[in-house]
Write an enzyme that holds these catalytic residues in place. Structure first.
Site: not given
Ligand code: ZN
Length: 559
Positions: A256, A285, A303, A305, A307, A388, A434
């Site tokens: 992010c 992580r 990911q 991912d 945004h 979420k 996200h």
């Molecule tokens: Zn994010």
């Protein structure tokens, strides 16, 4: 079970024994490890207790009294647990001579237990921390009837066959290396091919949905993570900094902040919004070693991912777009799914105003309702920065796996001052979402392996066709066929070893390759091929062009 263990193995200390999905476990501190034969002995003892119809008695005592009881029984783990309970009174359960610290509830008597089975033994660190002592865990399952138990045990056997760690090795898809570190996935050519096909598909669909692609570095100055707040609330999952030019750098646990920096390189007017930045972004992580699990729980993963930065009045449409994309993706891979909506934890601190939260949560609910998607509300389960939607994929055995997610963020736009110029000419905070539509490549492919049991549909199969020759004389023609297939972008391998055809077929079956082409004298002479589908004994003669058309069509329709 714990009572049976202590009767059979005096001196064994008990620690914790919670109920889990479809069963239970108990962690024991025992001098010598359990062996598989012990499970049968323990089961027998358990039946013994059950047949005595022993009662389960709830006793409410003061914490001090409880401490005395467990001290007398030499149960150090219970004492440690008691120290952490702030309540004045605690509840104990007693059955026969066995006493445990437990909130309850329990069946009234052991006779209520109708069907159970002990399943496995595993090592487990006390409190999941590898600095603590390794305890021994026994897993079990319990059901209302023998039939239900049998059904469950059958499902487990099938799941074991489909275990992605087993199939990953057998099908040569990936490996994990102790010398490289736990929880880090090495993708072999065949696994990487599956991933590649999914990624190509992912890029295409995201282009169609109006996403732009970005790429960000894997490390960045620690200050970025101070601004984002991750250093405060996410520290336990982040790796220690490394020093570059006397500055601390951190390997990214999330994408992010990087995407935000790109957004902020320009001023944005409301006319440009929404802006959607997507990236197959690898993050690292920290996870405790005890919870790592093949490709499903790892320390480094990619990911899918993205945004989305938008104005408040665009939010609904954006969420709708994401939900539709998720639904489409799940259908393509043959997953049914369940949807969970997490709402604000009212007792905790949270970013943004209550009004923002209500609006955002309302938008999520509205979209789910309009799309006729059933969902479960998980009250108070949201992270502090926004509500979420979590999507759990249901595999062919009915098991749920964490997959796509859509999350609002009221925190980062304020911390990084992520804004746009509104119609009124003033600066406003952008809405930030996200989202992932698969989850991570590692978890998704791991789940797919189990879902398909390793028999991938043609479009995903790393090798789609295997050509098998019967005799050496057949090799030139087989190579000609291989070339034709390759030119049509079909993934093909040739087995022209001097081995019996029966053996070649068997090996190809074990590799779960969708199609085998068998080439012998007759095929060479008649200029045809014999096609055998995976899992079938039938062989059909056909023209190679016809076969190519069939496979191409399957690839294009993602079958
Ligand atoms: Zn994010």
């Amino acid at each position: 079970m714990a009572s049976a263990v202590q009767q059979l193995f005096p001196g064994t200390k008990i620690s914790i024994g919670p109920a889990i999905e479809d069963g239970f476990y108990y962690d024991f501190d025992k001098k010598t490890p359990f062996v598989p034969e012990d499970l049968k002995k323990i089961e027998k003892k358990m039946w013994n207790i059950i047949n005595k119809k022993t009662c389960f008695e709830r006793i409410k005592v003061s914490k001090n009294k409880a401490k005395k009881i467990f001290k007398a029984r030499n149960e150090a783990y219970k004492l440690e647990l008691l120290d952490e309970i702030s309540d004045e009174k605690v509840s104990l359960y007693k059955t026969g001579d066995f006493i445990d610290l437990c909130r309850g509830s329990h069946v009234e008597t052991a006779a209520d237990i109708k069907a159970f089975k002990l399943l496995s033994i595993a090592g487990a660190y006390w409190r999941g921390n590898e600095k603590n002592k390794m305890l021994q865990r026994i897993y079990g399952t319990a059901w209302h009837t023998k039939e239900e138990l049998d059904e469950y045990v059958n499902k487990l056997t099938e799941a074991k066959k489909r275990d992605h760690r087993k199939l990953g090795k057998e099908l040569d898809l990936y490996s994990i290396h102790e010398e490289a570190g736990a929880g880090l996935i090495f993708w072999h050519p065949k696994g990487a091919m599956i991933r590649r096909v999914i990624e190509d598909f992912w890029y295409k669909e995201h282009m169609k949905s109006g996403y732009q692609f970005v790429n960000i570095p894997h490390i960045s100055n620690i200050n970025l993570w101070k601004t984002s707040g991750h250093l405060d609330f996410y520290k336990d999952n982040m790796y220690s900094p490394m020093e570059i030019d006397k500055q601390d750098y951190i390997i990214k646990p999330m994408n992010c902040p990087g995407h935000i920096l790109i957004y902020k390189t320009n001023l944005h007017s409301y006319r440009e919004l929404p802006i959607r930045y997507a990236e197959l972004g690898t993050v690292y992580r920290y996870e405790k070693s005890g919870v790592l699990h093949g490709m499903l729980r790892v320390r480094g993963f990619t990911q899918d991912d993205a945004h989305i930065f938008c104005a408040p009045d665009q939010l609904k449409n954006e969420i709708k777009g994401v939900i539709e994309l998720i639904d489409y993706m799940m259908k393509i891979f043959g997953f049914e799914y369940e949807v969970f909506l997490s709402t604000r934890d009212k007792s905790n601190k949270f970013a943004g105003s209550i009004e923002d939260w209500d609006k955002a949560t309302g938008t999520l609910e509205q979209v789910l309702k309009e799309k006729n998607i059933t969902y479960k509300v998980e009250e108070g389960e949201a992270v502090f920065y926004g509500p979420k939607i979590d999507v759990k994929m249901k595999d062919s055995l009915g098991r749920l796996w964490q997959g796509p997610t859509v999350q609002f963020d009221f925190n980062l736009p304020r911390r990084f001052n992520v804004t746009y110029i509104g119609e009124d000419g003033k600066e406003h905070y952008a809405m930030m979402v996200h989202r992932t539509v698969l989850g991570s490549m590692e978890r998704f492919v791991g789940t797919l392996i189990e879902h398909y049991g390793g028999s991938f549909p043609v479009w995903l199969a790393p090798v789609q066709v295997k050509i098998l020759t019967i005799k050496d004389d057949n090799v030139p023609y087989a190579k000609e066929m291989q070339n034709l297939l390759q030119c049509s972008q079909i993934r093909v391998e040739l087995d022209c070893r001097d081995e019996k055809i029966g053996l070649k077929i068997r090996e190809s079956e074990l590799d779960k390759i969708p199609y085998m082409l068998i080439i012998g004298d007759r095929e060479v002479k008649e200029k045809t091929i014999s096609v055998r589908k995976h899992g079938s004994r039938d062989c059909a003669g056909m023209d190679v062009k016809q076969f190519i058309d069939r496979v191409r069509k399957q690839i294009e329709t993602r079958k």
